[in-house]
Each structure stands twice: as C-alpha cells, then as structure tokens.
Design a protein around this motif. Sequence first.
Motif, PDB file in Angstrom:
ATOM      1  N   ARG A  31       3.365   5.569 -12.444  1.00  0.00           N
ATOM      2  CA  ARG A  31       2.141   5.135 -13.123  1.00  0.00           C
ATOM      3  C   ARG A  31       1.609   3.849 -12.504  1.00  0.00           C
ATOM      4  NH1 ARG A  31       2.687   5.925 -19.565  1.00  0.00           N
ATOM      5  NH2 ARG A  31       1.680   3.885 -19.449  1.00  0.00           N
ATOM      6  N   ILE A  32       2.502   2.900 -12.278  1.00  0.00           N
ATOM      7  CA  ILE A  32       2.084   1.636 -11.672  1.00  0.00           C
ATOM      8  C   ILE A  32       1.475   1.885 -10.301  1.00  0.00           C
ATOM      9  CG2 ILE A  32       2.904  -0.584 -10.763  1.00  0.00           C
ATOM     10  CD1 ILE A  32       5.114  -0.461 -12.944  1.00  0.00           C
ATOM     11  N   ARG A  33       2.157   2.710  -9.530  1.00  0.00           N
ATOM     12  CA  ARG A  33       1.688   2.983  -8.168  1.00  0.00           C
ATOM     13  C   ARG A  33       0.303   3.633  -8.190  1.00  0.00           C
ATOM     14  NH1 ARG A  33       5.521   6.151  -6.805  1.00  0.00           N
ATOM     15  NH2 ARG A  33       6.970   4.462  -6.354  1.00  0.00           N
ATOM     16  N   SER A  34       0.114   4.621  -9.056  1.00  0.00           N
ATOM     17  CA  SER A  34      -1.167   5.335  -9.086  1.00  0.00           C
ATOM     18  C   SER A  34      -2.305   4.450  -9.574  1.00  0.00           C
ATOM     19  CB  SER A  34      -1.051   6.576  -9.974  1.00  0.00           C
ATOM     20  OG  SER A  34      -0.845   6.214 -11.333  1.00  0.00           O
ATOM     21  N   ARG A  35      -1.985   3.483 -10.442  1.00  0.00           N
ATOM     22  CA  ARG A  35      -3.034   2.627 -10.995  1.00  0.00           C
ATOM     23  C   ARG A  35      -3.357   1.423 -10.109  1.00  0.00           C
ATOM     24  NH1 ARG A  35      -1.753   2.723 -17.545  1.00  0.00           N
ATOM     25  NH2 ARG A  35      -1.542   4.997 -17.676  1.00  0.00           N
ATOM     26  N   LEU A  36      -2.346   0.896  -9.419  1.00  0.00           N
ATOM     27  CA  LEU A  36      -2.563  -0.345  -8.671  1.00  0.00           C
ATOM     28  C   LEU A  36      -2.833  -0.152  -7.183  1.00  0.00           C
ATOM     29  CD1 LEU A  36       0.019  -2.829 -10.276  1.00  0.00           C
ATOM     30  CD2 LEU A  36      -2.396  -2.529 -10.783  1.00  0.00           C
ATOM     31  N   GLU A  37      -2.271   0.888  -6.588  1.00  0.00           N
ATOM     32  CA  GLU A  37      -2.469   1.076  -5.142  1.00  0.00           C
ATOM     33  C   GLU A  37      -3.954   1.133  -4.777  1.00  0.00           C
ATOM     34  OE1 GLU A  37      -0.837   0.858  -2.527  1.00  0.00           O
ATOM     35  OE2 GLU A  37       1.272   1.357  -2.813  1.00  0.00           O
ATOM     36  N   PRO A  38      -4.783   1.885  -5.511  1.00  0.00           N
ATOM     37  CA  PRO A  38      -6.213   1.904  -5.145  1.00  0.00           C
ATOM     38  C   PRO A  38      -6.885   0.539  -5.355  1.00  0.00           C
ATOM     39  CG  PRO A  38      -5.652   3.764  -6.579  1.00  0.00           C
ATOM     40  CD  PRO A  38      -4.486   2.831  -6.614  1.00  0.00           C
ATOM     41  N   VAL A  39      -6.409  -0.217  -6.355  1.00  0.00           N
ATOM     42  CA  VAL A  39      -7.044  -1.492  -6.687  1.00  0.00           C
ATOM     43  C   VAL A  39      -6.814  -2.527  -5.594  1.00  0.00           C
ATOM     44  CG1 VAL A  39      -7.109  -3.410  -8.342  1.00  0.00           C
ATOM     45  CG2 VAL A  39      -6.890  -1.054  -9.158  1.00  0.00           C
ATOM     46  N   ILE A  40      -5.562  -2.631  -5.103  1.00  0.00           N
ATOM     47  CA  ILE A  40      -5.244  -3.701  -4.149  1.00  0.00           C
ATOM     48  C   ILE A  40      -5.866  -3.476  -2.779  1.00  0.00           C
ATOM     49  CG2 ILE A  40      -3.090  -4.261  -5.343  1.00  0.00           C
ATOM     50  CD1 ILE A  40      -1.568  -2.886  -3.097  1.00  0.00           C
ATOM     51  N   GLU A  41      -6.452  -2.310  -2.560  1.00  0.00           N
ATOM     52  CA  GLU A  41      -7.140  -2.068  -1.291  1.00  0.00           C
ATOM     53  C   GLU A  41      -8.448  -2.842  -1.203  1.00  0.00           C
ATOM     54  OE1 GLU A  41      -5.896  -0.529   1.266  1.00  0.00           O
ATOM     55  OE2 GLU A  41      -4.065  -0.028   0.156  1.00  0.00           O
ATOM     56  N   HIS A  42      -9.036  -3.172  -2.361  1.00  0.00           N
ATOM     57  CA  HIS A  42     -10.347  -3.843  -2.322  1.00  0.00           C
ATOM     58  C   HIS A  42     -10.458  -5.028  -3.275  1.00  0.00           C
ATOM     59  CE1 HIS A  42     -11.379  -2.048  -6.224  1.00  0.00           C
ATOM     60  NE2 HIS A  42     -10.849  -0.928  -5.760  1.00  0.00           N
ATOM     61  N   SER A  43      -9.369  -5.329  -4.020  1.00  0.00           N
ATOM     62  CA  SER A  43      -9.452  -6.370  -5.035  1.00  0.00           C
ATOM     63  C   SER A  43      -8.071  -6.978  -5.256  1.00  0.00           C
ATOM     64  CB  SER A  43      -9.976  -5.748  -6.342  1.00  0.00           C
ATOM     65  OG  SER A  43     -10.060  -6.703  -7.373  1.00  0.00           O
ATOM     66  N   VAL A  44      -8.038  -8.118  -5.944  1.00  0.00           N
ATOM     67  CA  VAL A  44      -6.781  -8.739  -6.323  1.00  0.00           C
ATOM     68  C   VAL A  44      -6.619  -8.608  -7.843  1.00  0.00           C
ATOM     69  CG1 VAL A  44      -5.413 -10.860  -6.397  1.00  0.00           C
ATOM     70  CG2 VAL A  44      -6.854 -10.376  -4.409  1.00  0.00           C
ATOM     71  N   PRO A  45      -5.821  -7.658  -8.309  1.00  0.00           N
ATOM     72  CA  PRO A  45      -5.643  -7.511  -9.747  1.00  0.00           C
ATOM     73  C   PRO A  45      -4.838  -8.676 -10.313  1.00  0.00           C
ATOM     74  CG  PRO A  45      -4.157  -6.038  -8.587  1.00  0.00           C
ATOM     75  CD  PRO A  45      -5.045  -6.668  -7.547  1.00  0.00           C
ATOM     76  N   VAL A  46      -5.259  -9.167 -11.475  1.00  0.00           N
ATOM     77  CA  VAL A  46      -4.502 -10.175 -12.207  1.00  0.00           C
ATOM     78  C   VAL A  46      -3.874  -9.464 -13.402  1.00  0.00           C
ATOM     79  CG1 VAL A  46      -4.585 -12.324 -13.502  1.00  0.00           C
ATOM     80  CG2 VAL A  46      -5.990 -12.047 -11.453  1.00  0.00           C
ATOM     81  N   ILE A  47      -2.553  -9.400 -13.407  1.00  0.00           N
ATOM     82  CA  ILE A  47      -1.812  -8.614 -14.394  1.00  0.00           C
ATOM     83  C   ILE A  47      -1.123  -9.551 -15.377  1.00  0.00           C
ATOM     84  CG2 ILE A  47       0.043  -6.911 -14.684  1.00  0.00           C
ATOM     85  CD1 ILE A  47      -0.527  -6.267 -11.603  1.00  0.00           C
ATOM     86  N   THR A  48      -1.223  -9.260 -16.647  1.00  0.00           N
ATOM     87  CA  THR A  48      -0.526 -10.067 -17.640  1.00  0.00           C
ATOM     88  C   THR A  48       0.982  -9.840 -17.511  1.00  0.00           C
ATOM     89  OG1 THR A  48      -0.654  -8.324 -19.315  1.00  0.00           O
ATOM     90  CG2 THR A  48      -2.436  -9.931 -19.262  1.00  0.00           C
ATOM     91  N   GLY A  49       1.721 -10.920 -17.320  1.00  0.00           N
ATOM     92  CA  GLY A  49       3.172 -10.802 -17.304  1.00  0.00           C
ATOM     93  C   GLY A  49       3.727 -10.670 -18.703  1.00  0.00           C
ATOM     94  N   PHE A  50       5.034 -10.433 -18.801  1.00  0.00           N
ATOM     95  CA  PHE A  50       5.762 -10.518 -20.066  1.00  0.00           C
ATOM     96  C   PHE A  50       5.565  -9.320 -20.984  1.00  0.00           C
ATOM     97  CE2 PHE A  50       6.052 -12.701 -24.417  1.00  0.00           C
ATOM     98  CZ  PHE A  50       7.431 -12.780 -24.418  1.00  0.00           C
ATOM     99  N   MET A  51       4.579  -8.460 -20.714  1.00  0.00           N
ATOM    100  CA  MET A  51       4.319  -7.363 -21.641  1.00  0.00           C
ATOM    101  C   MET A  51       4.218  -6.025 -20.932  1.00  0.00           C
ATOM    102  SD  MET A  51       0.236  -7.659 -22.576  1.00  0.00           S
ATOM    103  CE  MET A  51       0.211  -6.025 -23.281  1.00  0.00           C
ATOM    104  N   GLY A  52       4.570  -4.986 -21.669  1.00  0.00           N
ATOM    105  CA  GLY A  52       4.392  -3.616 -21.231  1.00  0.00           C
ATOM    106  C   GLY A  52       4.080  -2.798 -22.464  1.00  0.00           C
ATOM    107  N   CYS A  53       4.338  -1.497 -22.405  1.00  0.00           N
ATOM    108  CA  CYS A  53       4.158  -0.698 -23.609  1.00  0.00           C
ATOM    109  C   CYS A  53       5.060   0.523 -23.558  1.00  0.00           C
ATOM    110  CB  CYS A  53       2.704  -0.290 -23.802  1.00  0.00           C
ATOM    111  SG  CYS A  53       2.037   0.720 -22.474  1.00  0.00           S
TER     112      CYS A  53
END
Length: 465
Positions: free
Chosen positions: A174-196
């Motif tokens: 899930r992480i790979r599918s959601r973040l791989e496309p993002v980091i190609e063109h942007s710098v995602p800022v992810i909240t630490g400390f939490m998940g679901c």
Amino acid sequence: MKLIMKFGGTSVQNAESVRRAVDIVYERYSRQDRLAVVVSARRGVTDRLIACAESMVTSRDADEVADLVTYLTEGHLTTLKEVAPDFYPETSEIIIRRIENLRDFLHAVYHLRELTVRSRDYITSFGERLNAPLISAAFRQRGIPSMVLDGCEAGILTTENHGDAIALPAGEARIRSRLEPVIEHSVPVITGFMGCTEKGVVTTLGRSGSDYSATIVGAALDADEIWIWTDVDGIMTTDPRMVPEARVIPRISYIEVMELSYFGAKVMHSRSIEPAMQKGIPVLVKNANNPGYPGTVIDGGEKKDSRVVKAITYIDKVAAVTITGAQMVGRPGVARHIFSLLAEHQINVMMISQGSSEANITLVIEANQVALAMEALSPLKERCVFRDITANEDVSAVAVVGSGMAGMAGTAGRTFSALGKAGINVMMITQGSSEVNISFIVRQQDGPRAVKVLHDEFNLMNDEG
C-alpha cells in the motif's frame, strides 16, 4: 538517490528550525534526489495533548481545552506566517479546522467522562497532523512541490494495539503504490507516529513512533538511505552528562543500536530499526542544527573496526525483584507462571538471572512498576509456588555494548576487573547469547561511576580503541 528524511520535534519547533529543515531538504531536492519527509509534532505538543485529554475525564470544567486551543493556534500560525506567507491563507484554514475538530473531540471526552485507548490515539495524533501542513507549506514557499499525507493516507497499516501499534507487512504494498508515484514529482510530507488499522481506525506507534514511521516508509520504498534529523550530532559512546568526554560514534550496527536502546540510551527504539535492518538500508542520525557534521551511520556492521566495545549505557530508575524458594527447584512451569502474570499486567522485564540451584530468580523491572509486580505475583506465593518475594529499588542497570565482544575472550574479565579496582560491587550479571552486550546491576549511587570507569577502561573517549 531515494531518501527518506525524518525531522524530530526539536528540528521543527519554530520558524528558525523549520527554515533549517527546508534548507536541508532543498539541498537534496536540487540534486534531483527523490525524497519523502516524515515529521514529528512540535516539541512539547504531544505531552500537552495527553495531559489535556486525561484531565478531561476528571476536570470540573473544560477551561484547559481553551488554553490548549490558544497554545496550538498561536504556535502553529505564528510560525506558518513566518515561513510560508504566500501559502498562509489556505494552510491556516486547514490548521484551524483541525484544531476545531480536536477541540470538539476533547469536549466529548469531558462530557462522557471517558477516554478510551482509541480516543487517546486519535487525540495524540493531532500534534503531527497540525505540523505536517505547516512544513509542506514551507517547502512550497521555497519552490519545492509538496503535498501532505497522514500516516493512514500514506498506507501505514498497523495492528490494533493502540498506543503501541506495530506495522503489518501487508501495508508495504500500500505504501509503495501510494508514495512511489508521488515522489517522482513532489516531496510528500507524512505525519509520523500514526497509522491505521485495516478498518481505518487511527493508531499510534509508541516511543520513537516517528522514527518508526520513517523506517516503515523507507523499507516499503526500498530507499537508499534513511536520515533521522535530531538535535544531537549522532549516537554517543555514553551520556555526556555523566561523562563529558563522550564522543559521537561514526558507525554502529543495527544490533548494537537495538541493545543500546533497550538498555536506556536515548537513541532509535529497537522497533524503529527493524524495518531498515530487514532491507539492509543504512540509517543516518544527524543534527539539524549542524547538518554538515557526518553524524552516525547505522548499518549491518559489515565494515568491522578494531573496537571491542562501542558504548556504555545506564538506567537508574530500576528495581531488582527476587523470587526465592526451594519449592521452585525441579518444578516445571514456574518461570512460565511468573512471566505470564507479569505480561498480563504490562510489566516489562529488562534482565533475568537464575541461580543454578533454581532456588531463586531475579528480575530487573522499572522502579515504578514494583508495587504492581508484587501484587501480580502474590497469588503464586499464596499457592506456595515460591516462598518469598523481595524488591530492591536501590539499584541501577549498566550495559556494555559492542558487536566486537562476540567471540572475543577477556571482555567480561576487563569489565569486572575494572569495576572491582574501583570498589564497585556487582550485584547481578546477564549476557545475551548474541554476546553483543554484558549487563549488570550495581547500587544506584555507583551507577554513574561505573559508567565512567568502563568508558575509561575501553578508551571510548578516543577515536581509536
């Protein structure tokens, strides 16, 4: 290069520190590195959230909520205006809306007089959820494309044990599918400390949770490196408050860091290391206030050095609980009963020693859990599983850590000979089968002196052992 950077609370606590963080990210972004950033709450915010939430269960009025709202609003919006004036209107609206959501939730706790573990996790996650939009806006102000994702949106999937959740392997895809496309063109800022959880319920990851978030994301993305930005130059040979000559360790292995963390050193929690260790990803611990300093590299330890011992660590608030009785000798299952009861009461056992006669077992636990441990084990005494149980709170634990000890004769001899010459009595000794650490307890007043003696004995103040 694919990099995950985590900024701790002290590294993003005000406008000045946020600007430094932006400079650090911009330097790597300008090299066309692919980046993801994990951020903690501002220093002190999570503690304030917890205190207010707990107070709402018993408080006669809800004034503390208004005080908290003012504190959060002024702190975040003042910094936002300084670091991202062009993006202030839209970002401040997001932050204010989240603070209002938090306020309403705290009022619900006040009226219900109940704070569940799920509610507590939801409330304590707001520190990161308020800070992440601010940091992302600061990146955009500098010309770095950025978007905000909370831990759930980033795909961090966890167990349901609130307050101390563990990442599930199923979350990696899930992480790979959601973040791989993002980091190609942007710098995602992810909240630490939490998940679901799989049901979408917010969880928090416990001690060093933002470090854990960073290594979870780094492992899922097969990052080249994970950088942990903090307010110290790296991992130290010991606490410099006890030994001013302590120095930064340039390179240390995953297993050594796990041992140091377990025995009280303020370094990355052992759980935070595991995702990186499983993928063999180097983790760098660096100082955001001194970014040019190389810091400490944590890796698999393939590059050996001549140093047998890497660091000395120390825990002062512990107690030794001793269980005695001839009736334990040769009786199967005694240890199982003891540890099952302690686990049921959430009591962590740091060290264990059992005499060869099997007539006594000594456990080292946190000092504030002594009364609970005595109460938890009293049924076994009543059933004559053992004769007596005593606690000694006048002790401290010391651990000598270094992968070079494995298979190296004489380290234990040097350790206890040096302590003996200094007149320090060792009350209990344990050594793990990995041979990476030798740990023992001494009288509380002797703890700091034991650390100093061993730091000198193994010449840890110098670059070469």
